[in-house]
Design an enzyme around this catalytic site. Structure first.
Site, PDB file in Angstrom:
ATOM      1  N   ASP A 117     -70.973 -36.497  12.572  1.00  0.00           N
ATOM      2  CA  ASP A 117     -71.004 -35.026  12.562  1.00  0.00           C
ATOM      3  C   ASP A 117     -72.228 -34.607  11.755  1.00  0.00           C
ATOM      4  OD1 ASP A 117     -70.075 -35.373   9.919  1.00  0.00           O
ATOM      5  OD2 ASP A 117     -68.092 -34.565  10.327  1.00  0.00           O
TER       6      ASP A 117
ATOM      7  N   GLU B  57     -65.179 -48.024   3.254  1.00  0.00           N
ATOM      8  CA  GLU B  57     -65.879 -47.537   2.053  1.00  0.00           C
ATOM      9  C   GLU B  57     -65.721 -48.469   0.853  1.00  0.00           C
ATOM     10  OE1 GLU B  57     -64.516 -43.472   1.701  1.00  0.00           O
ATOM     11  OE2 GLU B  57     -65.245 -42.962   3.691  1.00  0.00           O
TER      12      GLU B  57
ATOM     13  N   GLU C 103     -68.067 -41.862  12.706  1.00  0.00           N
ATOM     14  CA  GLU C 103     -67.578 -40.547  12.259  1.00  0.00           C
ATOM     15  C   GLU C 103     -68.679 -39.497  12.337  1.00  0.00           C
ATOM     16  OE1 GLU C 103     -65.528 -40.811   8.456  1.00  0.00           O
ATOM     17  OE2 GLU C 103     -64.669 -42.758   8.964  1.00  0.00           O
TER      18      GLU C 103
ATOM     19  N   ASN D 104     -66.284 -50.357   7.538  1.00  0.00           N
ATOM     20  CA  ASN D 104     -66.776 -49.006   7.821  1.00  0.00           C
ATOM     21  C   ASN D 104     -67.366 -48.399   6.543  1.00  0.00           C
ATOM     22  OD1 ASN D 104     -66.951 -46.838   9.742  1.00  0.00           O
ATOM     23  ND2 ASN D 104     -65.238 -45.812   8.710  1.00  0.00           N
TER      24      ASN D 104
ATOM     25  N   HIS E 284     -71.973 -39.253   8.725  1.00  0.00           N
ATOM     26  CA  HIS E 284     -71.775 -37.845   8.356  1.00  0.00           C
ATOM     27  C   HIS E 284     -73.165 -37.323   7.981  1.00  0.00           C
ATOM     28  CE1 HIS E 284     -67.484 -37.948   8.683  1.00  0.00           C
ATOM     29  NE2 HIS E 284     -67.426 -39.033   7.927  1.00  0.00           N
TER      30      HIS E 284
END
Ligand code: 9MR
Length: 368
Positions: A275, A157, A273, A202, A242
């Protein structure tokens, strides 16, 4: 063209390969088997709490996953809670479980602006002290697991255009201490400490065609291009993914182009990640699960065709214990349903959508 087709499919309430609401048989081969058939992998994040006390979840993880990542154990606040001592107990526990079951592991993460111990920023008193702290940490942590990790999220990030810093870098403790060079230092130190782990930058917020995310894609691409040009040893981009089932602007074309641009820099892509949050959807569980599954399928269909994409990890395999209920609570207080398995560890429509997306992905051709 793809975007238009998928948007209308989503709008029509299209649901992937599901005739009814019957759950999938838990005995069918797992997501990793479906991914592996195409040369991809599937894995999941796991918390240290679940690792130590949720045997039912662990059994399902073994059935579904071909890779693991810890949600917490490799972060600074887990390993460096105390300035003078390293505590590898949680990370070692995950490595022990993975070794026992022969599962590859990704390390997450060596540099982040969150999950840091309180002593860290005050200790960054000069460039020299900061560089030493960062490289010592990476040598100790990446060095300890050298040869045993498949991948490392070296920098997590790094971008936030709103901070108005050069290269759209986020104004973090590391940027303040070392300037943009902190990224170079981290990648070089990781490459020295563990040359075999795939080195990843990432990022979240590059998943959709909304303005700030389109800008962020370009900022991340520019950053990667600069790192590659200067021979900083970065090897892959992690797209956190996400997702938000209430977001209508999927922009498959733009996302596919972003991945192609990353690949043209010679970098791989990992979905790190995955979801699908649902706090903007109505309460009905069947309707929510259908929308979540359709959204995920449309997104994965834009991503998986590019052979630079190596695999997908979901940020939690089951709806039990998802981070989303505290970070993005639903107004009606109902728990979110972001994961392939429900809270009782049964396969959901999202599981079916992911399996079908792997089935539909073109096979990766092994280089001879
Ligand atoms: O899911 C993780 C949560 O349990 C931790 O408390 C939190 C802080 O360490 O980090 C969460 O994971 C984040 C990940 O490390 C980076 N991307 C966003 C994830 C969700 O916040």
């Amino acid at each position: 063209m793809i975007a238009a087709a998928m948007t209308s499919a989503v709008a029509a309430g299209w649901t992937p390969a599901l005739a009814d609401d019957k759950p999938f048989d838990n005995k069918l081969p797992g997501l990793h088997a479906r991914a592996r058939a195409k040369g991809l992998f599937f894995g999941s994040a796991l918390s240290s709490v679940a690792l130590s006390n949720d045997n039912d979840l662990l059994a399902r993880l073994l059935a579904e996953c071909g890779m693991l990542v810890s949600e917490d154990a490799f972060k600074w606040d887990a390993i460096r809670f105390d300035q003078t001592k390293f505590d590898f107990s949680r990370a070692d526990a995950l490595m022990g479980f993975a070794l026992l079951h022969q599962l590859p592991v990704r390390g997450h993460t060596l540099v982040w602006h969150e999950a840091n111990p309180a002593w860290l920023e005050p200790a960054l008193t000069s460039k020299t002290a900061s560089e030493k702290l960062l490289t010592d940490h990476i040598r100790a942590v990446a060095g300890r697991y050298a040869g045993r990790l498949a991948q490392w999220d070296v920098v997590n990030e790094a971008i936030l255009g709103d901070d108005k810093k050069p290269q759209a870098l986020r104004n973090t403790l590391w940027l303040r201490a070392l300037g943009p060079a902190y990224i170079d230092i981290a990648f070089h130190a990781t490459a020295e400490a563990d040359p075999r782990a795939l080195r990843v930058i990432n990022e979240y917020g590059i998943e959709y065609g909304i303005d700030w995310q389109v800008r962020k894609r370009n900022q991340l691409l520019d950053l990667c291009a600069d790192l590659v040009a200067r021979k900083v040893p970065i090897q892959a981009v992690g797209i956190q993914a996400h997702l938000d089932a209430g977001e209508v602007n999927l922009d498959q074309t733009g996302l596919a182009r972003f991945i192609a641009d990353v690949a043209s820099l010679g970098l791989k892509v990992v979905i790190t990640e995955f979801d699908v949050r649902d706090q903007r959807l109505p309460a009905s569980i069947p309707a929510r699960d259908t929308a979540i599954a359709a959204h995920a399928r449309a997104w994965l269909d834009a991503v998986l065709p590019n052979p630079a994409v190596l695999g997908v990890l979901s940020w939690g395999l089951s709806d039990r214990g998802t981070w989303l209920n505290s970070y993005f609570p639903r107004a009606d207080g109902l728990p979110q349903r972001p994961s392939p398995l429900d809270a009782d560890l049964n396969r959901k429509k999202l599981w079916g959508a992911m399996a079908a997306a792997f089935d539909a992905a073109p096979p990766r051709i092994a280089k001879s």
